[in-house]
Design a protein around this motif. Structure first.
Motif, PDB file in Angstrom:
ATOM      1  N   ASP A   2     -23.108  16.476  42.277  1.00  0.00           N
ATOM      2  CA  ASP A   2     -24.536  16.444  42.559  1.00  0.00           C
ATOM      3  C   ASP A   2     -24.815  15.575  43.771  1.00  0.00           C
ATOM      4  OD1 ASP A   2     -25.022  18.039  40.391  1.00  0.00           O
ATOM      5  OD2 ASP A   2     -25.416  16.374  39.019  1.00  0.00           O
ATOM      6  N   LEU A   3     -25.781  15.999  44.575  1.00  0.00           N
ATOM      7  CA  LEU A   3     -26.203  15.234  45.736  1.00  0.00           C
ATOM      8  C   LEU A   3     -26.976  14.009  45.261  1.00  0.00           C
ATOM      9  CD1 LEU A   3     -26.313  15.220  48.859  1.00  0.00           C
ATOM     10  CD2 LEU A   3     -28.526  16.370  48.668  1.00  0.00           C
ATOM     11  N   TYR A   4     -26.603  12.843  45.741  1.00  0.00           N
ATOM     12  CA  TYR A   4     -27.249  11.600  45.313  1.00  0.00           C
ATOM     13  C   TYR A   4     -28.686  11.528  45.808  1.00  0.00           C
ATOM     14  CZ  TYR A   4     -28.601   6.668  45.596  1.00  0.00           C
ATOM     15  OH  TYR A   4     -29.278   5.485  45.508  1.00  0.00           O
ATOM     16  N   ARG A   5     -29.565  11.244  44.879  1.00  0.00           N
ATOM     17  CA  ARG A   5     -30.971  10.988  45.207  1.00  0.00           C
ATOM     18  C   ARG A   5     -31.507   9.999  44.185  1.00  0.00           C
ATOM     19  NH1 ARG A   5     -36.383  12.470  44.371  1.00  0.00           N
ATOM     20  NH2 ARG A   5     -37.593  12.809  46.293  1.00  0.00           N
ATOM     21  N   PRO A   6     -31.837   8.778  44.599  1.00  0.00           N
ATOM     22  CA  PRO A   6     -32.304   7.774  43.634  1.00  0.00           C
ATOM     23  C   PRO A   6     -33.695   8.116  43.112  1.00  0.00           C
ATOM     24  CG  PRO A   6     -32.622   6.966  45.840  1.00  0.00           C
ATOM     25  CD  PRO A   6     -31.885   8.274  45.985  1.00  0.00           C
ATOM     26  N   GLU A   7     -34.006   7.545  41.968  1.00  0.00           N
ATOM     27  CA  GLU A   7     -35.320   7.726  41.361  1.00  0.00           C
ATOM     28  C   GLU A   7     -36.223   6.589  41.818  1.00  0.00           C
ATOM     29  OE1 GLU A   7     -35.822   9.328  37.112  1.00  0.00           O
ATOM     30  OE2 GLU A   7     -36.111   7.155  36.906  1.00  0.00           O
ATOM     31  N   LEU A   8     -37.268   6.912  42.559  1.00  0.00           N
ATOM     32  CA  LEU A   8     -38.241   5.912  42.998  1.00  0.00           C
ATOM     33  C   LEU A   8     -39.268   5.732  41.886  1.00  0.00           C
ATOM     34  CD1 LEU A   8     -39.298   3.978  45.148  1.00  0.00           C
ATOM     35  CD2 LEU A   8     -40.545   5.911  46.167  1.00  0.00           C
ATOM     36  N   GLN A   9     -39.357   4.509  41.355  1.00  0.00           N
ATOM     37  CA  GLN A   9     -40.153   4.234  40.167  1.00  0.00           C
ATOM     38  C   GLN A   9     -41.287   3.273  40.496  1.00  0.00           C
ATOM     39  OE1 GLN A   9     -36.948   2.373  38.120  1.00  0.00           O
ATOM     40  NE2 GLN A   9     -36.098   4.286  37.298  1.00  0.00           N
ATOM     41  N   ALA A  10     -42.401   3.407  39.775  1.00  0.00           N
ATOM     42  CA  ALA A  10     -43.538   2.524  40.007  1.00  0.00           C
ATOM     43  C   ALA A  10     -44.352   2.381  38.728  1.00  0.00           C
ATOM     44  CB  ALA A  10     -44.420   3.063  41.131  1.00  0.00           C
ATOM     45  N   THR A  11     -45.120   1.300  38.659  1.00  0.00           N
ATOM     46  CA  THR A  11     -46.010   1.070  37.521  1.00  0.00           C
ATOM     47  C   THR A  11     -47.395   1.625  37.815  1.00  0.00           C
ATOM     48  OG1 THR A  11     -46.589  -1.098  38.432  1.00  0.00           O
ATOM     49  CG2 THR A  11     -44.799  -1.025  36.828  1.00  0.00           C
ATOM     50  N   ALA A  12     -48.127   1.952  36.752  1.00  0.00           N
ATOM     51  CA  ALA A  12     -49.496   2.449  36.921  1.00  0.00           C
ATOM     52  C   ALA A  12     -50.401   1.856  35.850  1.00  0.00           C
ATOM     53  CB  ALA A  12     -49.534   3.976  36.853  1.00  0.00           C
ATOM     54  N   ALA A 146     -27.297 -11.264  42.542  1.00  0.00           N
ATOM     55  CA  ALA A 146     -27.095 -11.003  43.962  1.00  0.00           C
ATOM     56  C   ALA A 146     -26.748  -9.521  44.141  1.00  0.00           C
ATOM     57  CB  ALA A 146     -25.973 -11.873  44.508  1.00  0.00           C
ATOM     58  N   LEU A 147     -26.985  -8.996  45.322  1.00  0.00           N
ATOM     59  CA  LEU A 147     -26.768  -7.575  45.547  1.00  0.00           C
ATOM     60  C   LEU A 147     -25.299  -7.197  45.386  1.00  0.00           C
ATOM     61  CD1 LEU A 147     -28.021  -4.883  46.223  1.00  0.00           C
ATOM     62  CD2 LEU A 147     -27.795  -5.428  48.656  1.00  0.00           C
ATOM     63  N   ASP A 148     -24.374  -8.065  45.771  1.00  0.00           N
ATOM     64  CA  ASP A 148     -22.963  -7.724  45.599  1.00  0.00           C
ATOM     65  C   ASP A 148     -22.594  -7.613  44.124  1.00  0.00           C
ATOM     66  OD1 ASP A 148     -23.145 -10.421  45.044  1.00  0.00           O
ATOM     67  OD2 ASP A 148     -21.502 -11.025  46.360  1.00  0.00           O
ATOM     68  N   ALA A 149     -23.255  -8.398  43.255  1.00  0.00           N
ATOM     69  CA  ALA A 149     -23.023  -8.287  41.811  1.00  0.00           C
ATOM     70  C   ALA A 149     -23.593  -6.981  41.273  1.00  0.00           C
ATOM     71  CB  ALA A 149     -23.634  -9.478  41.082  1.00  0.00           C
ATOM     72  N   VAL A 150     -24.744  -6.568  41.797  1.00  0.00           N
ATOM     73  CA  VAL A 150     -25.330  -5.275  41.420  1.00  0.00           C
ATOM     74  C   VAL A 150     -24.358  -4.140  41.744  1.00  0.00           C
ATOM     75  CG1 VAL A 150     -27.152  -3.620  41.979  1.00  0.00           C
ATOM     76  CG2 VAL A 150     -27.721  -6.029  41.654  1.00  0.00           C
ATOM     77  N   ILE A 151     -23.810  -4.188  42.940  1.00  0.00           N
ATOM     78  CA  ILE A 151     -22.881  -3.144  43.380  1.00  0.00           C
ATOM     79  C   ILE A 151     -21.625  -3.138  42.521  1.00  0.00           C
ATOM     80  CG2 ILE A 151     -21.431  -2.392  45.302  1.00  0.00           C
ATOM     81  CD1 ILE A 151     -23.660  -3.497  47.166  1.00  0.00           C
ATOM     82  N   ILE A 161     -28.107   2.886  36.543  1.00  0.00           N
ATOM     83  CA  ILE A 161     -28.642   1.526  36.558  1.00  0.00           C
ATOM     84  C   ILE A 161     -29.834   1.464  37.501  1.00  0.00           C
ATOM     85  CG2 ILE A 161     -26.430   0.457  35.978  1.00  0.00           C
ATOM     86  CD1 ILE A 161     -26.227  -0.393  38.938  1.00  0.00           C
ATOM     87  N   GLU A 162     -30.726   0.514  37.212  1.00  0.00           N
ATOM     88  CA  GLU A 162     -31.958   0.389  37.973  1.00  0.00           C
ATOM     89  C   GLU A 162     -32.144  -1.054  38.436  1.00  0.00           C
ATOM     90  OE1 GLU A 162     -34.834   1.592  35.103  1.00  0.00           O
ATOM     91  OE2 GLU A 162     -34.096   3.657  35.003  1.00  0.00           O
ATOM     92  N   ILE A 163     -32.762  -1.223  39.601  1.00  0.00           N
ATOM     93  CA  ILE A 163     -33.083  -2.561  40.103  1.00  0.00           C
ATOM     94  C   ILE A 163     -34.485  -2.544  40.695  1.00  0.00           C
ATOM     95  CG2 ILE A 163     -30.675  -3.141  40.605  1.00  0.00           C
ATOM     96  CD1 ILE A 163     -31.322  -2.654  43.591  1.00  0.00           C
ATOM     97  N   GLN A 164     -35.074  -3.721  40.815  1.00  0.00           N
ATOM     98  CA  GLN A 164     -36.374  -3.836  41.453  1.00  0.00           C
ATOM     99  C   GLN A 164     -36.196  -3.995  42.955  1.00  0.00           C
ATOM    100  OE1 GLN A 164     -39.026  -6.711  39.705  1.00  0.00           O
ATOM    101  NE2 GLN A 164     -40.376  -6.752  41.470  1.00  0.00           N
ATOM    102  N   ILE A 165     -37.014  -3.285  43.712  1.00  0.00           N
ATOM    103  CA  ILE A 165     -36.931  -3.363  45.170  1.00  0.00           C
ATOM    104  C   ILE A 165     -38.211  -3.887  45.807  1.00  0.00           C
ATOM    105  CG2 ILE A 165     -35.161  -1.590  45.420  1.00  0.00           C
ATOM    106  CD1 ILE A 165     -37.481   0.357  46.176  1.00  0.00           C
ATOM    107  N   LEU A 235     -28.640   2.105  48.867  1.00  0.00           N
ATOM    108  CA  LEU A 235     -28.425   3.551  48.806  1.00  0.00           C
ATOM    109  C   LEU A 235     -26.957   3.911  49.019  1.00  0.00           C
ATOM    110  CD1 LEU A 235     -31.617   4.651  50.759  1.00  0.00           C
ATOM    111  CD2 LEU A 235     -31.264   4.680  48.290  1.00  0.00           C
ATOM    112  N   GLU A 236     -26.279   3.147  49.851  1.00  0.00           N
ATOM    113  CA  GLU A 236     -24.844   3.379  50.040  1.00  0.00           C
ATOM    114  C   GLU A 236     -24.085   3.174  48.728  1.00  0.00           C
ATOM    115  OE1 GLU A 236     -21.089   1.726  52.765  1.00  0.00           O
ATOM    116  OE2 GLU A 236     -23.118   0.932  53.042  1.00  0.00           O
ATOM    117  N   ALA A 237     -24.568   2.232  47.904  1.00  0.00           N
ATOM    118  CA  ALA A 237     -23.945   1.969  46.604  1.00  0.00           C
ATOM    119  C   ALA A 237     -24.389   2.969  45.537  1.00  0.00           C
ATOM    120  CB  ALA A 237     -24.285   0.557  46.149  1.00  0.00           C
ATOM    121  N   GLU A 238     -25.329   3.848  45.882  1.00  0.00           N
ATOM    122  CA  GLU A 238     -25.835   4.893  44.981  1.00  0.00           C
ATOM    123  C   GLU A 238     -26.427   4.305  43.695  1.00  0.00           C
ATOM    124  OE1 GLU A 238     -23.177   8.183  44.427  1.00  0.00           O
ATOM    125  OE2 GLU A 238     -23.099   8.628  46.581  1.00  0.00           O
TER     126      GLU A 238
END
Length: 307
Positions: A2-12, A146-151, A161-165, A235-238
């Protein structure tokens, strides 16, 4: 593959915001009610959750319901019926961080998809793998990583997995209503709509927003996370889910943030070089519309934030 495409999430906070954020590019919207969820922009009734779900599904998008309160015994009386209704409504998943949710879902024989978000406890891949075999579908990582730990976690798990951006983060929570109790103690009227802050005497420019709901008191960060110019590494880390926290922001602001991050993500996926050329411009746009009392930084991703 599958082609990688992250899920952009937001609160409402309401149905208007659900529709506006979806229309500018959000893939998934987080809603809920403070009876079962922490730090929500506003309350959605079950009827409103159903309306949001119907709209988002027609648009090919998702809805997740926050049930991330710290449960006490009284929660256990109404939570099963609430979860049963969410399953009937066909929401795409729930977000929880209290370990009892695993047994509750099992007792209900529920098919609800669970995003595991125990706040500060999602810090290593072995812990997340442990919960994965017990019914977790997705995991939200701790904001203290840290971002390296996320990766590294991404490389060692087999689930999304999900993170806040973007947006503010919670740095302290108490089950007690500290501000309301203080006002009662000094016999002064308390108005919940009035915004309050904690300030540091040695740093008068700092102010930590105080958010109170029926689940207690939540002290929020002095800065907003802004990662729009670091999306290439993410995004490189998908990384699968990218979350914009719109708490204590206007609908207009949140709409613009979703629009900017949607453009930035799509640009990188189509042409990484074009993203490198445009990322500074996107950050400058954020500076222009950022509230004057809200500084921006990168949280703990590069170990800059201190509190």
């Amino acid at each position: 593959m599958d082609l990688y495409r992250p899920e952009l999430q937001a609160t409402a906070r309401n149905l208007e915001e659900v529709k506006r954020l979806a229309n500018v590019g959000a893939d998934a919207i987080f809603v809920g009610h403070q009876q079962f969820g922490n730090r929500l922009p506003d309350d959605f009734t079950l009827t409103e959750i159903e309306q949001a779900t119907e709209f988002l599904h027609k648009e090919g998008k998702k809805v997740y319901v926050m049930v991330n309160a710290i449960y006490h015994n009284e929660h256990l009386e109404e939570l099963p019926d609430y979860l049963t209704e969410l399953e009937r409504i066909n929401v795409d998943g729930i977000v929880a961080g209290d370990q009892s949710i695993f047994q509750i879902l099992r007792d209900l024989d529920s098919s609800l998809q669970l995003t595991w978000n125990p706040a500060t406890l999602s810090t290593n891949y072995q812990t997340l793998n442990y919960w994965s075999v017990r019914g977790m579908s997705r995991a939200t990582l701790s904001n203290e990583l840290a971002l390296d730990a996320v990766i590294e976690i991404k490389q060692n798990v087999q689930f999304p997995i999900e993170i806040q951006i973007h947006g503010m983060t919670c740095i302290f929570q108490s089950k007690r209503k500290l501000v309301r109790n203080y006002y009662n103690h000094i016999e002064k009227d308390y108005t919940s709509s009035e915004m309050r802050y904690i300030k540091e005497s040695k740093k008068p420019e700092t102010h930590y927003p105080i958010f109170e709901d029926i689940n207690g008191t939540h002290i929020m960060s002095n800065e907003d996370i802004v990662m729009i110019d670091h999306l290439d590494k993410i995004l490189e880390a998908e990384i699968d889910g990218l979350f914009i926290n719109g708490l204590l922001k206007t609908i207009d602001y949140n709409e613009k943030m979703v629009e900017l991050y949607r453009e930035a993500i799509d640009t990188y996926l189509a042409d990484p070089d074009a993203y490198q050329m445009k990322k500074t411009g996107w950050k400058q746009l954020i500076y222009k519309i950022q509230p004057q009392d809200r500084k921006i930084d990168t949280g703990f991703y590069f170990k800059e934030q201190i509190y």
